[in-house]
Design a protein around this motif. Structure first.
Motif, mmCIF file in Angstrom:
data_model
loop_
_atom_site.group_PDB
_atom_site.id
_atom_site.type_symbol
_atom_site.label_atom_id
_atom_site.label_comp_id
_atom_site.label_asym_id
_atom_site.label_seq_id
_atom_site.Cartn_x
_atom_site.Cartn_y
_atom_site.Cartn_z
ATOM 1 N N MET A 210 0.697 -0.794 0.133
ATOM 2 C CA MET A 210 -0.176 -0.251 -0.109
ATOM 3 C C MET A 210 1.140 1.579 0.741
ATOM 4 O O MET A 210 0.933 2.013 -0.961
ATOM 5 N N ASP A 211 1.577 1.613 0.724
ATOM 6 C CA ASP A 211 1.954 2.933 1.091
ATOM 7 C C ASP A 211 3.729 2.378 2.275
ATOM 8 O O ASP A 211 3.727 1.677 2.982
ATOM 9 N N THR A 212 4.100 3.918 2.511
ATOM 10 C CA THR A 212 5.173 3.646 3.413
ATOM 11 C C THR A 212 4.825 4.671 4.224
ATOM 12 O O THR A 212 4.966 5.224 4.199
ATOM 13 N N SER A 213 3.809 3.885 5.508
ATOM 14 C CA SER A 213 4.143 5.025 6.736
ATOM 15 C C SER A 213 4.357 3.636 7.590
ATOM 16 O O SER A 213 4.465 2.672 6.976
ATOM 17 N N ASN A 214 4.090 4.089 8.830
ATOM 18 C CA ASN A 214 4.681 3.319 9.813
ATOM 19 C C ASN A 214 3.083 3.406 11.572
ATOM 20 O O ASN A 214 3.656 2.644 12.241
ATOM 21 N N GLY A 215 2.593 3.477 10.418
ATOM 22 C CA GLY A 215 1.511 3.206 11.068
ATOM 23 C C GLY A 215 0.577 2.292 10.760
ATOM 24 O O GLY A 215 0.145 1.777 10.244
ATOM 25 N N VAL A 216 0.669 1.850 12.330
ATOM 26 C CA VAL A 216 -0.247 0.004 12.398
ATOM 27 C C VAL A 216 -1.525 0.479 12.044
ATOM 28 O O VAL A 216 -2.170 0.735 12.612
ATOM 29 N N LEU A 217 -1.511 -0.823 10.844
ATOM 30 C CA LEU A 217 -2.964 -0.969 10.196
ATOM 31 C C LEU A 217 -4.193 -1.536 11.099
ATOM 32 O O LEU A 217 -4.574 -3.071 11.520
ATOM 33 N N LEU A 218 -5.115 -0.866 11.307
ATOM 34 C CA LEU A 218 -6.470 -1.830 12.650
ATOM 35 C C LEU A 218 -7.027 -2.112 11.289
ATOM 36 O O LEU A 218 -8.335 -0.976 10.449
ATOM 37 N N PRO A 219 -7.924 -3.204 10.812
ATOM 38 C CA PRO A 219 -8.280 -3.867 10.139
ATOM 39 C C PRO A 219 -9.606 -3.771 10.989
ATOM 40 O O PRO A 219 -9.726 -4.741 12.002
ATOM 41 N N PHE A 220 -10.801 -3.304 9.962
ATOM 42 C CA PHE A 220 -12.676 -3.561 11.302
ATOM 43 C C PHE A 220 -13.445 -4.569 9.790
ATOM 44 O O PHE A 220 -13.471 -3.847 8.514
#
Length: 471
Positions: free
Chosen positions: A263-273
């Motif tokens: 997807m992208d280069t960001s360091n935030g953990v992706l929370l799936p709903f």
């Protein structure tokens, strides 16, 4: 000339919209604790938010209708002695919420339908079994009163909240910190992610790992995993180059993903709903200012990007409304509660439709508030699908149902006391009240206080109406 065929899907045009300013919840000091939970839990009656509090841990519970500026003296839920890390509403009782804390305990609370006059400090039950902080709690989807907790001691504990007892302890499965835990649809299996970079599928009643995948994502940052309705597993994580990834796995062949996207280069953990009714996964990164959403289908390429809701402000946390709390008359298929630094902003996801009639293709029957099993039945090996309800006429939340905790009395197992030295005449004349009498009197006084608080709250509401009417 070949024409590109556009994939048919009723969810291709789903769009997100924030509510108007007066429908937000303002002046809330959202918790600053560094932990990757969502900090917000929502159901058809209440929104609960973990907040900053001096000396101990607290969260705030607001009736959904109580929008606008929140009074700085608004009562909190303040039983924990250290920060609250996770909260979760019971799926079978909209007035019961569990909280997990750095103080190593899990507490279960009964929230009244009226606004209490002071802080709630007495949980219905306190669950003590972890030796380190408890960062994750999640209720069983179909069995009554079954709650799972995961702690920094790398333990998973299943509790019967109705008796306050441990049902199962799952140890020696995780060699490091557990990042997240998710039940499957019937609650027969769990999927967990861990700092040791393993995704494990666990049968809790057999107390064994039934499937395991090492390094589903190569990167070092935390992985998240959730079950799909058909038993597949959806994961989010990071590549070696720190690009955020999502993947879909089939337990029949856990070696290779059936789909993998960067997807992208960001360091935030992706929370799936995940919404199993529409088969849409929404990805919210902590610190991101967007929500990406994908449709999961049974045929290749399995994961289809739909769209992105973008805003200017980053999110500190996110609440996700169960399907029965949505407005079906407006074709609303999801509602998020986005936490800012000082406010909570509802975001509505809608499928554009011209008709005002009930759209039964958007709203199949969905899990309702009735449990399909008792805790003892589930523990004995029984499984059941959730009991479904129709949303055709809109869902009306049930009245407050009291959660009764029936503890086994340890005093009954004590040996009888032997002969004692003779009492003085003063002692003999003084009859001590029994433990039951004291508990009954406390219970009676507490009920009286609650009734008075409700009466005060009702009178204040009437006063508000009266002053508004004469203004």
């Amino acid at each position: 000339m070949s024409r590109r065929v556009v994939r048919q899907s009723k969810f291709r045009h789903v769009f997100g919209q924030p509510v108007k300013a007066d429908q937000m919840y303002e002046d809330i000091r959202v918790s600053k604790v560094t932990w990757d939970s969502s900090f917000c839990a929502v159901n058809p009656k209440f929104v609960a938010i973990i907040v900053e509090s001096g000396g101990g841990g607290a969260f705030m519970v607001l009736p959904l209708a109580k929008t606008g500026r929140v009074d700085k003296n608004y009562p909190l839920v303040t039983g924990h002695t250290a920060p609250v890390l996770d909260i979760d509403w019971c799926p079978h009782n909209d007035n019961v919420i569990a909280s997990a804390s750095e103080d190593t305990t899990v507490m279960v609370w009964q929230i009244p339908d009226y606004v209490p006059m002071r802080n709630l400090t007495e949980p219905i039950v306190t669950l003590e079994g972890h030796s380190k902080r408890v960062g994750i709690i999640t209720w069983h989807p179909t069995a009554r009163n079954v709650l799972l907790s995961a702690g920094g001691d790398n333990l998973l504990i299943l509790w019967n909240v109705g008796t306050g007892e441990m049902l199962l302890t799952l140890d020696d499965m995780h060699g490091d910190l557990i990042y997240n835990v998710c039940w499957n649809r019937t609650g027969s299996l769990l999927v967990t992610t861990c700092k040791d970079k393993h995704v494990r599928v666990i049968d809790p009643r057999k107390q064994q790992v039934v499937a395991e995948k090492v390094k589903p994502h190569e990167g070092a940052r935390p992985i998240r995993a959730i079950f799909m309705a058909d038993g597949k597993i959806f994961t989010t994580g990071f590549s070696k180059m720190s690009e955020r990834q999502l993947a879909l796995w089939d337990l029949e062949n856990f070696e290779e993903p059936v789909a993998l996207q960067e997807m992208d280069t960001s360091n935030g953990v992706l929370l799936p709903f995940y919404d199993p009714d529409s088969s849409i996964v929404y990805l919210c990164g902590k610190g991101d200012s967007s929500i990406r959403y994908f449709e999961i289908t049974a045929e290749a390429p399995y994961v289809h990007y739909l769209s992105t809701y973008s805003s200017k402000e980053p999110q500190r946390g996110m609440g996700f409304m169960p399907k029965r709390g949505l407005d079906v008359s407006k074709c609303e298929i999801a509602r998020f509660f986005k936490l800012h630094e000082r406010k909570c902003e509802p975001i509505v996801m809608t499928v554009p439709r011209k008709s005002d009639l009930f759209q039964d293709d958007l709203y199949p029957d969905t899990p309702g508030p009735e449990p399909a099993l008792e805790a003892a039945e589930w523990l004995a090996g029984k499984d059941a699908e959730p009991i479904l309800v129709s949303l055709r006429d809109g869902y009306v939340p049930l009245k407050n149902r009291e959660l009764k905790v029936t503890r086994k009395n340890i005093l009954d197992n004590k040996p009888p006391v032997g002969p004692r030295r003779s009492h003085s005449t003063c002692d003999a004349n003084f009859s001590r009240p029994s433990l039951e009498d004291l508990l009954e009197e406390i219970r009676s006084l507490r009920q009286t206080v609650q009734a008075q608080e409700k009466r005060i709250s009702d009178l204040e509401n009437k006063l508000c109406k009266f002053t508004n009417g004469t203004a």
